[in-house]
Structures are given as C-alpha cells and as structure tokens.
Write a protein that holds these residues in place. Structure first.
Motif, PDB file in Angstrom:
ATOM      1  N   LEU A  88      32.580  50.679  44.060  1.00 22.82           N
ATOM      2  CA  LEU A  88      33.251  51.971  43.853  1.00 22.82           C
ATOM      3  C   LEU A  88      33.004  52.914  45.025  1.00 22.82           C
ATOM      4  O   LEU A  88      33.914  53.613  45.469  1.00 22.82           O
ATOM      5  N   ARG A  89      31.786  52.929  45.551  1.00 22.65           N
ATOM      6  CA  ARG A  89      31.476  53.773  46.706  1.00 22.65           C
ATOM      7  C   ARG A  89      32.348  53.360  47.887  1.00 22.65           C
ATOM      8  O   ARG A  89      32.862  54.193  48.631  1.00 22.65           O
ATOM      9  N   SER A  90      32.532  52.066  48.071  1.00 25.62           N
ATOM     10  CA  SER A  90      33.322  51.600  49.213  1.00 25.62           C
ATOM     11  C   SER A  90      34.798  51.965  49.073  1.00 25.62           C
ATOM     12  O   SER A  90      35.462  52.255  50.066  1.00 25.62           O
ATOM     13  N   ILE A  91      35.302  51.952  47.861  1.00 23.93           N
ATOM     14  CA  ILE A  91      36.704  52.310  47.627  1.00 23.93           C
ATOM     15  C   ILE A  91      36.893  53.809  47.805  1.00 23.93           C
ATOM     16  O   ILE A  91      37.876  54.259  48.374  1.00 23.93           O
ATOM     17  N   GLY A  92      35.935  54.581  47.318  1.00 24.04           N
ATOM     18  CA  GLY A  92      35.950  56.019  47.537  1.00 24.04           C
ATOM     19  C   GLY A  92      36.909  56.814  46.689  1.00 24.04           C
ATOM     20  O   GLY A  92      37.681  57.603  47.237  1.00 24.04           O
ATOM     21  N   PRO A  93      36.879  56.637  45.354  1.00 24.35           N
ATOM     22  CA  PRO A  93      37.777  57.455  44.539  1.00 24.35           C
ATOM     23  C   PRO A  93      37.470  58.946  44.656  1.00 24.35           C
ATOM     24  O   PRO A  93      38.330  59.774  44.419  1.00 24.35           O
ATOM     25  N   VAL A  94      36.245  59.265  45.057  1.00 29.46           N
ATOM     26  CA  VAL A  94      35.856  60.665  45.275  1.00 29.46           C
ATOM     27  C   VAL A  94      35.213  60.734  46.657  1.00 29.46           C
ATOM     28  O   VAL A  94      34.182  60.137  46.900  1.00 29.46           O
ATOM     29  N   GLY A  95      35.832  61.431  47.568  1.00 26.99           N
ATOM     30  CA  GLY A  95      35.221  61.622  48.882  1.00 26.99           C
ATOM     31  C   GLY A  95      35.429  60.448  49.807  1.00 26.99           C
ATOM     32  O   GLY A  95      36.507  59.895  49.898  1.00 26.99           O
ATOM     33  N   PHE A  96      34.358  60.063  50.503  1.00 31.83           N
ATOM     34  CA  PHE A  96      34.439  58.997  51.493  1.00 31.83           C
ATOM     35  C   PHE A  96      34.669  57.659  50.824  1.00 31.83           C
ATOM     36  O   PHE A  96      34.576  57.514  49.622  1.00 31.83           O
ATOM     37  N   GLY A  97      34.934  56.634  51.599  1.00 36.04           N
ATOM     38  CA  GLY A  97      35.314  55.310  51.133  1.00 36.04           C
ATOM     39  C   GLY A  97      36.684  55.010  51.697  1.00 36.04           C
ATOM     40  O   GLY A  97      37.308  55.869  52.334  1.00 36.04           O
ATOM     41  N   PHE A  98      37.163  53.795  51.504  1.00 40.15           N
ATOM     42  CA  PHE A  98      38.460  53.414  52.076  1.00 40.15           C
ATOM     43  C   PHE A  98      39.554  54.418  51.720  1.00 40.15           C
ATOM     44  O   PHE A  98      40.324  54.843  52.569  1.00 40.15           O
ATOM     45  N   ALA A 123      34.812  60.102  59.103  1.00 36.39           N
ATOM     46  CA  ALA A 123      35.711  59.251  58.318  1.00 36.39           C
ATOM     47  C   ALA A 123      35.975  57.934  59.051  1.00 36.39           C
ATOM     48  O   ALA A 123      36.013  56.869  58.423  1.00 36.39           O
ATOM     49  N   ARG A 124      36.127  57.997  60.373  1.00 38.10           N
ATOM     50  CA  ARG A 124      36.329  56.760  61.144  1.00 38.10           C
ATOM     51  C   ARG A 124      35.103  55.858  61.040  1.00 38.10           C
ATOM     52  O   ARG A 124      35.227  54.648  60.842  1.00 38.10           O
ATOM     53  N   TRP A 125      33.915  56.454  61.202  1.00 40.45           N
ATOM     54  CA  TRP A 125      32.688  55.673  61.090  1.00 40.45           C
ATOM     55  C   TRP A 125      32.550  55.080  59.688  1.00 40.45           C
ATOM     56  O   TRP A 125      32.153  53.930  59.527  1.00 40.45           O
ATOM     57  N   ASP A 126      32.878  55.871  58.688  1.00 40.73           N
ATOM     58  CA  ASP A 126      32.770  55.381  57.322  1.00 40.73           C
ATOM     59  C   ASP A 126      33.751  54.239  57.091  1.00 40.73           C
ATOM     60  O   ASP A 126      33.411  53.234  56.467  1.00 40.73           O
ATOM     61  N   LEU A 127      34.945  54.379  57.618  1.00 41.85           N
ATOM     62  CA  LEU A 127      35.977  53.350  57.451  1.00 41.85           C
ATOM     63  C   LEU A 127      35.600  52.055  58.177  1.00 41.85           C
ATOM     64  O   LEU A 127      35.854  50.965  57.679  1.00 41.85           O
ATOM     65  N   MET A 128      34.971  52.181  59.335  1.00 45.03           N
ATOM     66  CA  MET A 128      34.615  50.993  60.128  1.00 45.03           C
ATOM     67  C   MET A 128      33.264  50.385  59.750  1.00 45.03           C
ATOM     68  O   MET A 128      33.082  49.180  59.892  1.00 45.03           O
TER      69      MET A 128
END
Length: 159
Positions: A88-98, A123-128
């Motif tokens: 769920l953290r990786s998907i990011g329904p709230v805030g950061f995540g994909f 956001a780029r760092w989080d996405l990568m």
C-alpha cells in the motif's frame, strides 16, 4: 534482505550518516528537521533499526527450527500485515507512492509553489527508488506468508 538493508540504512542515519536521508519523501518542514538531526528523528531512526532487527528475526522464524516455538498464526499474520502495508505504501493512495508521485509529476496534484521544485525532486526519487523498494519488500513479505502458510506446522523451520 530488504529488511536488513533498510535497518542498516536506519542505523547509519542514527549514527549521523546522510544515507539517503535527503531523498526521504517528507514535507519540507519535516525534511528540514530530519536533515538538522532533530532528536525525535534520530530516535525514530533507532526505533526503525530495532524494528528491522525484529523483522529479520520474524523472517528467519518462518524457515528456522527455532521458529516452531513461536505461534504460527502470529507469524503468518505479521508477514501478511507487513506485506500489505508495504505494498500500500508503494502504491501511495495517500501522498507518496506510485500514484501520489505520478499525480505530482504530471501536475494533476500540484505542490505548493514555494516548494514545487523540492516536492517534484522528492517525487522522482520516490518513484525511482522508494516505491519500487517498498513494492519489492512488501511482495517478499507476502510471498513469505504464502510459503509459510503452505508448509505444514511440522515442516516449518526444518530447512
């Protein structure tokens, strides 16, 4: 492996190393406190390091003989909860995540103007880095739960 890597990073941060702290997807005010080594953030690093040690022990308990002494349902539930939470953290329904990163980077969820460059950078760092890491980590916890559930209680911990 992901748990140990994350724990070692948190240990390095607790001891004063930057170790990707400047890439942590936080609000600008919290990021500043993190980089200034606010005592609450340092304590948080130590807590996360301790939690990672526990996580490594939980993972090992699913495959080592001494793990049979622990409640099977508790180990299974812990692995499932950790896996789901990290996915769920990786998907990011709230805030950061994909999802959150994509919304920021496409302009569908524009950041505050005074912090726009920083927010897009994070956001780029989080996405990568962070979202794929948490997705991998969560998938591994979920696979561990699935594998552990498939094994009979007599098999658990015999490898």
């Amino acid at each position: 492996m992901c748990t140990a890597a994350y724990g070692l990073m948190k240990l390095a941060q607790a001891l004063g190393a930057n170790a990707l702290a400047d890439k942590d997807p936080l609000r600008p005010d919290l990021r500043e406190r993190l980089l200034d080594r606010d005592p609450l953030f340092v304590a948080g690093h130590w807590i996360l390091f301790a939690a990672s040690i526990i996580g490594v022990l939980i993972a090992l308990a699913t495959v080592r003989p001494w793990g049979r002494r622990l409640p099977r349902r508790l180990l299974l539930a812990t692995c499932r909860i950790l896996g789901i939470a990290m996915i769920l953290r990786s998907i990011g329904p709230v805030g950061f995540g994909f999802l959150g990163d994509t919304l920021v980077l496409t302009g569908l969820n524009p950041p505050p103007a005074e912090h726009a460059d920083l927010v897009r950078h994070l956001a780029r760092w989080d996405l990568m880095l962070w979202s794929p890491f948490f997705l991998t980590w969560g998938t591994l916890w979920t696979a561990t739960a699935w594998y552990f559930r498939q094994r009979s209680p007599h098999e658990a911990g015999t490898t």
